[in-house]
Scaffold this active site. Structure first.
Site, PDB file in Angstrom:
ATOM      1  N   LEU A  74       0.845  -1.187   0.000  1.00 40.54           N
ATOM      2  CA  LEU A  74       0.000   0.000   0.000  1.00 40.54           C
ATOM      3  C   LEU A  74       0.886   1.245   0.000  1.00 40.54           C
ATOM      4  CD1 LEU A  74      -2.368  -1.597   2.549  1.00 40.54           C
ATOM      5  CD2 LEU A  74      -3.076  -0.803   0.278  1.00 40.54           C
ATOM      6  N   CYS A  78       4.321   7.038  -4.514  1.00 44.19           N
ATOM      7  CA  CYS A  78       5.163   7.989  -3.751  1.00 44.19           C
ATOM      8  C   CYS A  78       6.361   7.302  -3.100  1.00 44.19           C
ATOM      9  CB  CYS A  78       4.293   8.752  -2.748  1.00 44.19           C
ATOM     10  SG  CYS A  78       5.231   9.757  -1.601  1.00 44.19           S
ATOM     11  N   CYS A  83       7.990  10.459  -4.794  1.00 46.56           N
ATOM     12  CA  CYS A  83       8.438  11.449  -3.789  1.00 46.56           C
ATOM     13  C   CYS A  83       9.653  10.983  -2.999  1.00 46.56           C
ATOM     14  CB  CYS A  83       7.364  11.775  -2.757  1.00 46.56           C
ATOM     15  SG  CYS A  83       5.678  11.605  -3.257  1.00 46.56           S
ATOM     16  N   HIS A 133       7.163   0.309   2.480  1.00 47.14           N
ATOM     17  CA  HIS A 133       6.062  -0.558   2.024  1.00 47.14           C
ATOM     18  C   HIS A 133       5.602  -1.479   3.157  1.00 47.14           C
ATOM     19  CE1 HIS A 133       7.103   1.038  -1.735  1.00 47.14           C
ATOM     20  NE2 HIS A 133       7.841   0.074  -2.230  1.00 47.14           N
ATOM     21  N   PHE A 502      14.991  32.450  16.644  1.00 47.75           N
ATOM     22  CA  PHE A 502      16.095  33.042  15.902  1.00 47.75           C
ATOM     23  C   PHE A 502      17.343  32.151  15.984  1.00 47.75           C
ATOM     24  CE2 PHE A 502      19.552  36.057  15.313  1.00 47.75           C
ATOM     25  CZ  PHE A 502      19.124  36.717  14.183  1.00 47.75           C
TER      26      PHE A 502
END
Ligand SMILES: Cc1cc2nc3c(=O)[nH]c(=O)nc-3n(C[C@H](O)[C@H](O)[C@H](O)COP(=O)(O)OP(=O)(O)OC[C@H]3O[C@@H](n4cnc5c(N)ncnc54)[C@H](O)[C@@H]3O)c2cc1C
Ligand SMILES: NC(=O)c1ccc[n+]([C@@H]2O[C@H](COP(=O)([O-])OP(=O)(O)OC[C@H]3O[C@@H](n4cnc5c(N)ncnc54)[C@H](OP(=O)(O)O)[C@@H]3O)[C@@H](O)[C@H]2O)c1
Length: 524
Positions: A74, A78, A83, A133, A502
């Site tokens: 599933l 990607c 990705c 996976h 900062f």
């Protein structure tokens, strides 16, 4: 293979997935409750980003969902080909870039190009991709309790029936989440060895490229091109449009674009835009050059041993069209309304199958939108405005209007920018902006330390756009997007009163504070 009563750990899932991937005759994996002839609230055809999130949401709401996916895992493209390898390669590009700029300086060793290998990074990805996976299979079964059939091609029979794994499954609704695949442009020679796209790169690369020609001028072209160049593979990008000026990208600020493209040139890439690839040429079946028609009309031939296509993706809609008569729009994607309903009652489409950005947030949220509507909610998902990003050797992030778009819309546009555009200021030697990832640059190569711009409507004092080149700002842009697009918007006064951590990657908070005291706002 019935795995309902198995509770595999990650290693066992990994092994099972790998054995399925390496054996085309392997059996489907069935994780199904034991009741006979169930009627699901929805069958999700495709268990990628959209299908997995949609089905899990439906289950969480008390519905009954079934995922059918052709792959034995599933999560879809990607983590497998898109990705995740892109992020691995882009991080490698960032690291390699720093090592090259600082070669033999400070504590950096002399850069050794023989250790920077595209093939090694591809192999690293392949060796590790199974863990994502395995985890998604484990999570979906054991934690999300979603039923699924994996390693089985689904055939849509009608709007309530899908055939897979030698059975038929029935549902009140279908959700089509079958993704998209790369488009091959109509250029002779693409069948030669040595021509790759983002899929075949990870599945098939078996040599170390030394010279690359990329076709395309959008995210994939620029991300993969920057990676190849960073490894020492001499890269030329051939783009029809100007880089980043493709229809698929919106709100690209011109100053940001120029900083990004100039940065790619500084790193040795050749960029040929407004040019048409005429043919890919080969010797003995292997690619040897690409012929390109330049904007002047002249033709030039670029020698290469590696061609990479970043020419976009398109969904496979033929099956849904034939079986369901579903309406497909002019872009070749399934037409849906804001509830993800197609032209066929009870059939929804999500993710890369539909128009709009081909991004994970849209895939996942469109799956969830379909699920919630099926479960009786009346929910619309509008994805016309969204934050966006991609990588070169930098992280490039933006949200909202560009300066030019804002000037068309508002009379009084205020720009807060770092470095500022001031004639004669010698900004290439200004070590700002600096923060995460750019401190070393700021102190030794200041022109590499990034770019940022905030666009404000002076009349309402609202921030209408933000643009950033650097590192570490992507997370903040998720929240900036929410604030900018919330009903009250985000004023420079609110932004300037936030608590910065900062040095912060976006200097927007402190820069806004320097101007928020002005009753009539001014540029900075
Ligand atoms: C190189 C690259 C990098 C990217 N990087 C990013 C990024 O960094 N961030 C981001 O937000 N987006 C990124 N994207 C976009 C993102 O990958 C997609 O938008 C997303 O994966 C789409 O999800 P999906 O569910 O629509 O489709 P997919 O994830 O592709 O899932 C479709 C599923 O359907 C299955 N399927 C198809 N047909 C059938 C059938 N007939 N029977 C059974 N199963 C079937 C497939 O096996 C697959 O599992 C990138 C894309 C590319 C190409
Ligand atoms: N978020 C991320 O970091 C990320 C990363 C990678 C990919 N993605 C997603 O994945 C999808 C695919 O990305 P992509 O960059 O491949 O596609 P894309 O954004 O659709 O851009 C396709 C590029 O190919 C060019 N092209 C198309 N056909 C061509 C032809 N026949 N000849 C020459 N050039 C041609 C286009 O040129 P024109 O402009 O002239 O049409 C454009 O430059 C995108 O939608 C993107 O959102 C996301």
């Amino acid at each position: 293979m019935d795995i309902r009563d198995e509770h595999y750990n990650l290693g066992e899932w990994n092994q099972l997935i790998e054995s399925c991937l390496s054996d085309p005759d392997s059996e489907p994996l069935l994780n199904l409750e034991r009741d006979e002839n169930p009627v699901y609230d929805a069958i999700f055809v495709g268990g990628g980003a959209g299908g997995r999130f949609g089905s899990a949401y439906m289950k969480a709401m008390g519905g009954r969902s079934l995922i059918i996916d052709a792959w034995p895992f599933l999560g879809g493209s990607c983590p497998h080909q898109a990705c995740v390898p892109h992020h691995l390669f882009s991080e490698a590009a960032e690291e390699l870039d720093r090592m090259k700029w600082f070669s033999d300086e400070l504590f950096f060793p002399k850069f050794d190009p023989s250790r920077a290998s595209i093939l090694a990074l591809v192999k690293l990805f392949l060796a590790g991709r199974g863990s994502a996976h395995a985890f998604m299979n484990w999570q979906t079964k054991e934690q999300l309790d979603v039923e699924f059939v994996l390693n089985a091609h689904a055939t849509i029979v009608d709007r309530n029936t899908v055939a897979a794994a030698g059975r038929t499954f029935t549902a009140r609704n279908l959700v089509l989440g079958m993704g998209a695949r790369p488009v091959l442009p109509d250029i002779p020679g693409l069948d030669l060895e040595g021509v790759y796209d983002f899929v075949s790169l990870v599945e098939e690369l078996d040599y170390e490229p030394t010279r690359c020609v990329i076709i395309g001028g959008s995210k994939v072209a620029m991300e993969y091109g920057s990676f190849f160049q960073a490894t020492g593979c001499d890269t030329t990008i051939v783009s029809r449009s100007q880089l980043m000026r493709t229809k698929a990208l919106h709100h690209v600020d011109e100053d940001l674009r120029q900083y990004v493209v100039e940065g790619m040139r500084k790193r040795g890439m050749t960029i040929i835009d407004q040019a048409v690839p005429v043919s890919v040429n080969g010797v003995d079946g292997r690619v040897s050059s690409v012929t390109v028609r330049l904007s002047t009309g002249e033709e030039t031939t670029l020698d290469t041993d590696f061609v990479f296509l970043g020419t976009g993706e398109r969904p496979t809609v033929a099956q849904a069209r034939e079986a369901l008569g579903i309406e497909v729009g002019p872009t070749g994607r399934v037409a849906v309304n804001k509830r993800m309903q197609t032209s066929v009652p009870g059939v929804y489409a999500i993710g890369d199958m539909i128009d709009g950005p081909m991004e994970m947030f849209k895939a996942r949220k469109s799956g969830v939108t379909a699920a919630r509507n099926i479960m009786g909610e009346d929910l619309e998902f509008d994805y016309t405005e969204f934050p966006d990003f991609f990588h070169t050797t930098y992280e490039v992030t933006w949200v909202g209007l560009t300066e030019a778009e804002a000037r068309e819309r508002f009379d009084d546009v205020i720009i807060i920018q770092m470095p500022p555009t001031v004639e004669g200021l010698d900004t290439p030697n200004l070590p700002l902006p600096c923060a995460e990832g750019t401190m070393l640059y700021a102190f030794s190569k200041p022109e590499l330390s990034g770019f940022q711009k905030l666009v404000v409507d002076g009349a309402s004092r609202k921030v209408v756009g933000a643009h950033h080149v650097g590192y570490g700002a992507k997370d903040a842009f998720q929240y900036l997007d929410h604030l900018i697009h919330s009903p009250d918007g985000l004023t420079i006064d609110t932004l300037g009163w936030m608590n910065e951590l900062f040095l912060n990657p976006e200097h927007f908070i402190q820069l806004s504070r320097l101007r928020a005291g002005n009753q009539t706002l001014r540029d900075l």
